[in-house]
Design a protein around this motif. Sequence first.
Motif, mmCIF file in Angstrom:
data_model
loop_
_atom_site.group_PDB
_atom_site.id
_atom_site.type_symbol
_atom_site.label_atom_id
_atom_site.label_comp_id
_atom_site.label_asym_id
_atom_site.label_seq_id
_atom_site.Cartn_x
_atom_site.Cartn_y
_atom_site.Cartn_z
ATOM 1 N N UNK A 266 0.831 -1.208 0.000
ATOM 2 C CA UNK A 266 0.000 0.000 0.000
ATOM 3 C C UNK A 266 0.864 1.256 0.000
ATOM 4 N N UNK A 267 1.918 1.249 0.796
ATOM 5 C CA UNK A 267 2.808 2.407 0.851
ATOM 6 C C UNK A 267 3.502 2.632 -0.490
ATOM 7 N N UNK A 268 3.928 1.557 -1.112
ATOM 8 C CA UNK A 268 4.613 1.672 -2.411
ATOM 9 C C UNK A 268 3.692 2.280 -3.459
ATOM 10 N N UNK A 269 2.456 1.780 -3.553
ATOM 11 C CA UNK A 269 1.542 2.303 -4.571
ATOM 12 C C UNK A 269 1.074 3.720 -4.240
ATOM 13 N N UNK A 270 0.900 4.025 -2.954
ATOM 14 C CA UNK A 270 0.533 5.391 -2.584
ATOM 15 C C UNK A 270 1.633 6.369 -2.983
ATOM 16 N N UNK A 271 2.870 5.987 -2.747
ATOM 17 C CA UNK A 271 3.987 6.854 -3.140
ATOM 18 C C UNK A 271 4.033 7.039 -4.654
ATOM 19 N N UNK A 272 3.768 5.979 -5.395
ATOM 20 C CA UNK A 272 3.766 6.095 -6.855
ATOM 21 C C UNK A 272 2.647 7.017 -7.326
ATOM 22 N N UNK A 273 1.487 6.920 -6.697
ATOM 23 C CA UNK A 273 0.370 7.792 -7.073
ATOM 24 C C UNK A 273 0.705 9.249 -6.777
ATOM 25 N N UNK A 274 1.350 9.489 -5.652
ATOM 26 C CA UNK A 274 1.672 10.859 -5.274
ATOM 27 C C UNK A 274 2.779 11.445 -6.141
ATOM 28 N N UNK A 275 3.609 10.601 -6.724
ATOM 29 C CA UNK A 275 4.578 11.106 -7.692
ATOM 30 C C UNK A 275 3.862 11.678 -8.911
ATOM 31 N N UNK A 276 2.730 11.073 -9.266
ATOM 32 C CA UNK A 276 1.953 11.546 -10.414
ATOM 33 C C UNK A 276 1.071 12.740 -10.041
ATOM 34 N N UNK A 277 0.522 12.711 -8.831
ATOM 35 C CA UNK A 277 -0.391 13.772 -8.394
ATOM 36 C C UNK A 277 -0.242 13.946 -6.888
ATOM 37 N N UNK A 278 0.546 14.935 -6.452
ATOM 38 C CA UNK A 278 0.789 15.112 -5.017
ATOM 39 C C UNK A 278 -0.454 15.443 -4.213
ATOM 40 N N UNK A 279 -1.572 15.766 -4.884
ATOM 41 C CA UNK A 279 -2.793 16.161 -4.189
ATOM 42 C C UNK A 279 -3.858 15.065 -4.205
ATOM 43 N N UNK A 280 -3.497 13.865 -4.595
ATOM 44 C CA UNK A 280 -4.461 12.762 -4.619
ATOM 45 C C UNK A 280 -4.817 12.403 -3.181
ATOM 46 N N UNK A 281 -6.049 12.691 -2.799
ATOM 47 C CA UNK A 281 -6.449 12.518 -1.401
ATOM 48 C C UNK A 281 -6.396 11.063 -0.957
ATOM 49 N N UNK A 282 -6.866 10.184 -1.811
ATOM 50 C CA UNK A 282 -6.866 8.776 -1.434
ATOM 51 C C UNK A 282 -5.449 8.284 -1.183
ATOM 52 N N UNK A 283 -4.513 8.672 -2.035
ATOM 53 C CA UNK A 283 -3.128 8.252 -1.851
ATOM 54 C C UNK A 283 -2.535 8.865 -0.584
ATOM 55 N N UNK A 284 -2.832 10.143 -0.330
ATOM 56 C CA UNK A 284 -2.344 10.782 0.884
ATOM 57 C C UNK A 284 -2.851 10.050 2.130
ATOM 58 N N UNK A 285 -4.144 9.691 2.115
ATOM 59 C CA UNK A 285 -4.734 9.007 3.272
ATOM 60 C C UNK A 285 -4.193 7.596 3.427
ATOM 61 N N UNK A 286 -4.084 6.873 2.326
ATOM 62 C CA UNK A 286 -3.586 5.506 2.416
ATOM 63 C C UNK A 286 -2.138 5.484 2.864
ATOM 64 N N UNK A 287 -1.389 6.503 2.481
ATOM 65 C CA UNK A 287 0.006 6.574 2.930
ATOM 66 C C UNK A 287 0.068 6.692 4.452
ATOM 67 N N UNK A 288 -0.802 7.512 5.036
ATOM 68 C CA UNK A 288 -0.855 7.600 6.499
ATOM 69 C C UNK A 288 -1.219 6.242 7.090
ATOM 70 N N UNK A 289 -2.269 5.619 6.526
ATOM 71 C CA UNK A 289 -2.710 4.316 7.022
ATOM 72 C C UNK A 289 -1.571 3.312 7.046
ATOM 73 N N UNK A 290 -0.858 3.234 5.931
ATOM 74 C CA UNK A 290 0.202 2.236 5.807
ATOM 75 C C UNK A 290 1.306 2.487 6.820
ATOM 76 N N UNK A 291 1.707 3.732 6.984
ATOM 77 C CA UNK A 291 2.765 4.046 7.940
ATOM 78 C C UNK A 291 2.334 3.747 9.374
#
Length: 578
Positions: A266-291
């Motif tokens: 989850x952390x790996x894919x969230x980071x990849x999504x944020x590389x494409x769009x730093x404002x992607x809310x779902x990726x930002x939230x999932x990154x917190x969850x994973x950590x």
Amino acid sequence: MPPRTTDSAPERRDDEHPRPDQGGGAAAEAGDGLRPDSAGGTSGGHDTDPVPGAAGTGAADSPGTAARAANGTGTDTDSTPGTHDHHRPRAGNESAAEGDPDGHAGSGPHPENDTGVDERVAAVRRAADGGRRWRAAHLAGCAALLAVALTGGAIAFGSAGDGRAGAGVEAVSAGGAPAPGVLARGDLDSGIGSLQKHLRAQPRDFGSWATLGIAYVEQARTNGDPSRYPQAERALKRSLELDPGNDQALAGRAALAAARHDFTGALKDADRALEQNPYNERALCTRIDALVELGRYKDAAEAARTADGRRPGVPVFTRYAYVKELRGDVRTARDVLERALEAADSPADTAYVATALGQLAWNQGEYETALDHYARALAADEDYLPALEGRARAQAANGEREAAVEGLEQVVARFPLPGPLVALGELYEDRGADGDRAKAGDQYALVDAWTSLARAGGVNADLDSAMAAADHGDKKAALRAARAEWNRRHSVHTADALAWALHVNGRDEEALPYARRATATGYRNAGFLYHRGVIERATGNEREARDHLRAALDLNPGFSPLGAREARTALKDLEGSR
């Protein structure tokens, strides 16, 4: 309560368009926010991963094969079906060819009806109904001012792209598919049906494939059907085939991995999504969850600060609060959640945030307050599983045992998850009426059936399996599962599970460092304190054992029907031996 993960937190924004930085939201305004710890303060910093114990490593035993199930609420909590649910719609067509959007959607929401509803819930509904017309007349002029007062404008003006602005504007994509935000605001099943119809006509719409995949993940959670996860995986894969690297699908894949408790993925894919769009809310939230779930709490705090700056809103605020709670700052956690509840503008948001407040209050032994919060959640969504379960646990702790039993019976009849199954079994044991022991055994046996279904959906199920088996099953299997989970992630919950599994297997000296680690961040959890006290008593640390058993009962005297009783007995014995 079982571990409150963030899998079920609402994530309802259209992330196709980046948003300008709003400079922080309600979380940053509440208390001290997640500011860096001051010198000499608690850092919450058990973020490095040296494994406690004489050997200094957690890899002495090979990972076990026992499976555990994803927790549902929510903290945390994913829902999964059992064998007695005859009323909930089943999974879609699992034999469909890859790329086929079809699946069987379930029924829509039930109309509100106060008949037989808890009095607190009915009272909240009556109050809400009485104020609805007045609020409608003043909403346009007051909502922005309220939001500005709460968050410096972040909520009112910082959610561009979520489809909520513009009365009468139909929120659909250019190709006729529902926008992502529509799915959570209305009937999820109908939204999925619309997406399937759209994709049959426009099979190369990568954005709608991503939205469908995310909707399947949400449906798996809300309907308790992990068989939706493979469907979600196929839809997200199709989106990435059509547009490799699109942030919507990557964020969806991160959310799917988190739902399956693959937090590294989850952390790996969230980071990849944020590389494409730093404002992607779902990726930002999932990154917190994973950590959080990996036990990297300092990193989770920083991720929460970043998310609050980029996409302030209910999904971020609730995660922000949980990070603070895990670090022992209950005051700030409550403040953030109360502000989030004031800002909630949908029944789903209200139910989720009110339930989080209820869980926080329950953890502190504030049962009447918890029941009030659960009433508000259920007034917004009478079928919200975490609120139904939380209310039953609060009723049990508050001495309303029969209401608690009835409530949990209703929960497990629809969603037989490990947490409520074990809680109901323990309530039966505590009641001790004719046939209750057999009833309790039935609940514990169903955990294994649930685990099998979860594993079939690709869910890593070791933590729930370990906790259930340690007290009510195969103790050796519990230890294998706990070790396997510890080898994957070093959170406070996995430390507690491994400590307790070692204890029930008679390995208390080895268990003690893990029990200490589980309580080291400042997280106020009576179950953790109880486990530590019991283990300290077994290792001859009687003074520490008294302190922690007393702390558990002072904090939350009804944390478990059986555990609280055993804590009182152990503390009485220790006091008598002084």
